[in-house]
Design a protein around this motif. Structure first.
Motif, PDB file in Angstrom:
ATOM      1  N   TYR A  24       0.855  -1.185   0.000  1.00 21.25           N
ATOM      2  CA  TYR A  24       0.000   0.000   0.000  1.00 21.25           C
ATOM      3  C   TYR A  24       0.903   1.252   0.000  1.00 21.25           C
ATOM      4  O   TYR A  24       1.052   1.931   1.015  1.00 21.25           O
ATOM      5  N   PRO A  25       1.522   1.581  -1.135  1.00 20.48           N
ATOM      6  CA  PRO A  25       2.468   2.710  -1.186  1.00 20.48           C
ATOM      7  C   PRO A  25       1.897   4.016  -0.653  1.00 20.48           C
ATOM      8  O   PRO A  25       2.621   4.812  -0.037  1.00 20.48           O
ATOM      9  N   ALA A  26       0.594   4.246  -0.855  1.00 20.58           N
ATOM     10  CA  ALA A  26       0.002   5.503  -0.382  1.00 20.58           C
ATOM     11  C   ALA A  26       0.094   5.634   1.133  1.00 20.58           C
ATOM     12  O   ALA A  26       0.179   6.754   1.666  1.00 20.58           O
ATOM     13  N   SER A  27       0.091   4.509   1.842  1.00 21.57           N
ATOM     14  CA  SER A  27       0.224   4.553   3.307  1.00 21.57           C
ATOM     15  C   SER A  27       1.571   5.152   3.698  1.00 21.57           C
ATOM     16  O   SER A  27       1.657   5.979   4.618  1.00 21.57           O
ATOM     17  N   PHE A  28       2.612   4.743   3.015  1.00 20.10           N
ATOM     18  CA  PHE A  28       3.948   5.207   3.385  1.00 20.10           C
ATOM     19  C   PHE A  28       4.208   6.639   2.914  1.00 20.10           C
ATOM     20  O   PHE A  28       4.938   7.386   3.574  1.00 20.10           O
ATOM     21  N   GLU A  29       3.618   7.040   1.795  1.00 20.96           N
ATOM     22  CA  GLU A  29       3.743   8.439   1.377  1.00 20.96           C
ATOM     23  C   GLU A  29       3.056   9.349   2.395  1.00 20.96           C
ATOM     24  O   GLU A  29       3.590  10.411   2.762  1.00 20.96           O
TER      25      GLU A  29
ATOM     26  N   VAL B  76      -3.071   5.894  12.823  1.00 17.25           N
ATOM     27  CA  VAL B  76      -3.211   4.435  12.807  1.00 17.25           C
ATOM     28  C   VAL B  76      -3.416   3.996  11.368  1.00 17.25           C
ATOM     29  O   VAL B  76      -4.252   4.565  10.651  1.00 17.25           O
ATOM     30  N   PHE B  77      -2.655   3.006  10.934  1.00 17.44           N
ATOM     31  CA  PHE B  77      -2.782   2.460   9.590  1.00 17.44           C
ATOM     32  C   PHE B  77      -3.358   1.052   9.687  1.00 17.44           C
ATOM     33  O   PHE B  77      -2.796   0.182  10.369  1.00 17.44           O
TER      34      PHE B  77
ATOM     35  N   PRO C  45      -5.490  10.166   2.047  1.00 18.32           N
ATOM     36  CA  PRO C  45      -6.236   9.594   0.929  1.00 18.32           C
ATOM     37  C   PRO C  45      -6.826   8.240   1.303  1.00 18.32           C
ATOM     38  O   PRO C  45      -6.308   7.525   2.164  1.00 18.32           O
ATOM     39  N   THR C  46      -7.903   7.888   0.654  1.00 19.74           N
ATOM     40  CA  THR C  46      -8.579   6.623   0.953  1.00 19.74           C
ATOM     41  C   THR C  46      -7.646   5.440   0.796  1.00 19.74           C
ATOM     42  O   THR C  46      -7.686   4.483   1.588  1.00 19.74           O
ATOM     43  N   SER C  47      -6.773   5.491  -0.198  1.00 27.72           N
ATOM     44  CA  SER C  47      -5.879   4.357  -0.468  1.00 27.72           C
ATOM     45  C   SER C  47      -4.787   4.194   0.579  1.00 27.72           C
ATOM     46  O   SER C  47      -4.046   3.210   0.559  1.00 27.72           O
ATOM     47  N   ALA C  48      -4.654   5.153   1.507  1.00 22.43           N
ATOM     48  CA  ALA C  48      -3.661   5.027   2.579  1.00 22.43           C
ATOM     49  C   ALA C  48      -4.197   4.205   3.740  1.00 22.43           C
ATOM     50  O   ALA C  48      -3.422   3.755   4.586  1.00 22.43           O
ATOM     51  N   PHE C  49      -5.519   4.027   3.827  1.00 21.53           N
ATOM     52  CA  PHE C  49      -6.147   3.289   4.926  1.00 21.53           C
ATOM     53  C   PHE C  49      -5.646   3.822   6.274  1.00 21.53           C
ATOM     54  O   PHE C  49      -5.254   3.058   7.162  1.00 21.53           O
ATOM     55  N   ALA C  50      -5.660   5.133   6.398  1.00 16.90           N
ATOM     56  CA  ALA C  50      -5.112   5.797   7.588  1.00 16.90           C
ATOM     57  C   ALA C  50      -6.223   6.436   8.399  1.00 16.90           C
ATOM     58  O   ALA C  50      -7.220   6.922   7.855  1.00 16.90           O
ATOM     59  N   TRP C  51      -6.008   6.443   9.707  1.00 12.66           N
ATOM     60  CA  TRP C  51      -6.962   7.014  10.655  1.00 12.66           C
ATOM     61  C   TRP C  51      -6.201   7.808  11.701  1.00 12.66           C
ATOM     62  O   TRP C  51      -5.084   7.469  12.057  1.00 12.66           O
ATOM     63  N   ARG C  52      -6.808   8.870  12.157  1.00 11.21           N
ATOM     64  CA  ARG C  52      -6.172   9.709  13.162  1.00 11.21           C
ATOM     65  C   ARG C  52      -6.937   9.602  14.471  1.00 11.21           C
ATOM     66  O   ARG C  52      -8.159   9.645  14.487  1.00 11.21           O
TER      67      ARG C  52
END
Length: 411
Positions: free
Chosen positions: A80-85, A238-239, A257-264
């Motif tokens: 999931y590259p968007a997570s790391f960006e 949180v990823f 972004p949605t593709s990062a699957f990230a939450w704060r």
């Protein structure tokens, strides 16, 4: 040994793993699980399955090894590259705000690849290795041993590495080289996330727990979800994995972004407890109950009803019961609360998870069906129904639930 006795022994091992390792029942059924058992027996040069079952029961290390065969520790670089960006942007912002130390975590770190990627993100935006800690935790002793030895699993490089990572992680022909700076940032630890409550001495700024929940039964997901919230710093990130549905009822707001699957984790407000101390008060989205009107008078004909327990209070009381495996007590508490609010989705999820923990799969399936009736697009409930249908031998039904999840974008 007869075939029927062998099947009974395999069923006993499956139930033992469900109870002790909190694995989803659907993972411990059918030929695949039987093959995993035989594979572990072969590695131990054992032929008597009853004796192997005794080893699993008495030797926690072997229990974890077998669990690892079922919950495969698959991982690859910058999945999931968007997570790391998005992570890099967040870490750069913390660096610019003069934060002195950075603490991150990879839960279910498998063989270490994810933790090394997190460390490389921090180093790439200017953090000094002395100020970066990445806790890498997995329940599998085999995975942690492999990670500590720096062994790169086959198939872990599936795409070109990002240019910014090259000084710290680089590809050379068919191998991947991890820099010493990255290795020194990561602290590997074998722990069960469901048992080790106090894992960290400092709040976690960025926490990865991706594709771990899909292997757990619903009650375990709820427990781990709340621990993740408690471990994460206010305003921490949180990823999650693409199929993880931890946001319900937790202090997590969608981020990036949605593709990062990230939450704060949102910043908490405060209240004063019974001892006069100020403590954080967590505001839970989707968990705000309407305020009941005040009753001015009371009589025998119209008595004042006791105030029902809030969802947060019920969850708070149930969690220690789940940790102590007092499932019947937890069930009664949740069922009493549902008598007051029978359409409460969070309480229904909690009850379904308790039924799973008690191995009452039919009741669990019926309860999750109530959740989906109330909220047809509820991804975690659909996933649970698919797993339970598999466990109950209803493969066509399981396929329909998974097809619905795919249409909704939950797979």
């Amino acid at each position: 040994m007869s075939s029927s006795q062998t099947q009974r022994d395999i069923l006993w091992i499956a139930r033992f793993l469900t109870e002790r390792a909190s694995l989803a029942p659907g993972l411990l059924d059918g030929p695949a699980f039987a093959s995993a058992v035989r594979g572990r027996m072969s590695q131990l040069a054992m032929t008597d399955i009853a004796k192997y079952a005794a080893v699993v029961e008495q030797n926690e290390n072997e229990m974890e090894c077998l669990a690892s065969e079922v919950a495969v520790p698959e991982t690859w670089f910058f999945r999931y590259p968007a997570s790391f960006e998005f992570l890099r942007a967040q870490l750069a912002n913390r660096k610019n705000q003069q934060q002195e130390k950075l603490v991150c975590a990879s839960l279910g770190c498998a063989t270490g690849v994810e933790a090394w990627c997190i460390a490389s993100c921090a180093l790439s935006v200017g953090w000094a290795k002395e100020n970066v800690i990445v806790h890498a935790i997995d329940r599998s002793p085999l995975a942690i041993t492999s990670a500590r030895e720096g062994r790169i699993p086959g198939g872990s490089l599936r795409s070109t590495l990002p240019e910014w990572a090259e000084p710290w992680i680089r590809a050379e022909s068919s191998s991947v080289i991890i820099s010493r700076e990255v290795l020194e940032c990561v602290r590997f630890q074998q722990e069960d996330l469901l048992l080790a409550k106090d894992l960290f001495s400092q709040p976690i700024d960025a926490l990865f727990c991706r594709n771990v929940m899909i292997y757990l039964d619903p009650a375990a997901r709820i427990l781990l979800r709340d621990r993740i919230v408690n471990w994460t710093a206010n305003d921490g990130i949180v990823f999650l994995g693409h199929a993880d549905g931890l946001e319900r009822g937790a202090v997590l707001e969608s981020a990036g972004p949605t593709s990062a699957f990230a939450w704060r984790r949102s910043v908490a407000t405060t209240v004063t407890d019974t001892k006069g101390k100020t403590r954080p008060r967590i505001m839970r989205p989707n968990a705000i109950a309407p305020i009941a009107p005040k009753v001015s008078t009371a009589s025998r004909a119209n008595p004042v009803q006791p105030k029902p327990l809030s969802k947060a209070t019920v969850a708070q009381r149930v969690q220690p019961m789940l940790a102590a495996r007092e499932f019947s007590h937890a069930q009664r508490l949740v069922e009493d609360a549902l008598k007051v609010t029978p359409a409460n989705i969070e309480l229904l999820e909690l009850l379904a998870g308790i039924f799973c923990s008690k191995n009452e799969l039919q009741l669990a399936s019926q309860t999750y069906a109530r959740v989906v009736y109330l909220e047809p697009h509820h991804g975690p409930a659909l996933l649970a129904l698919a797993e339970l249908s598999d466990a109950l031998g209803r493969s066509d039904e399981a396929s329909r639930y998974r097809a619905k999840m795919k249409r909704l974008g939950n797979l």
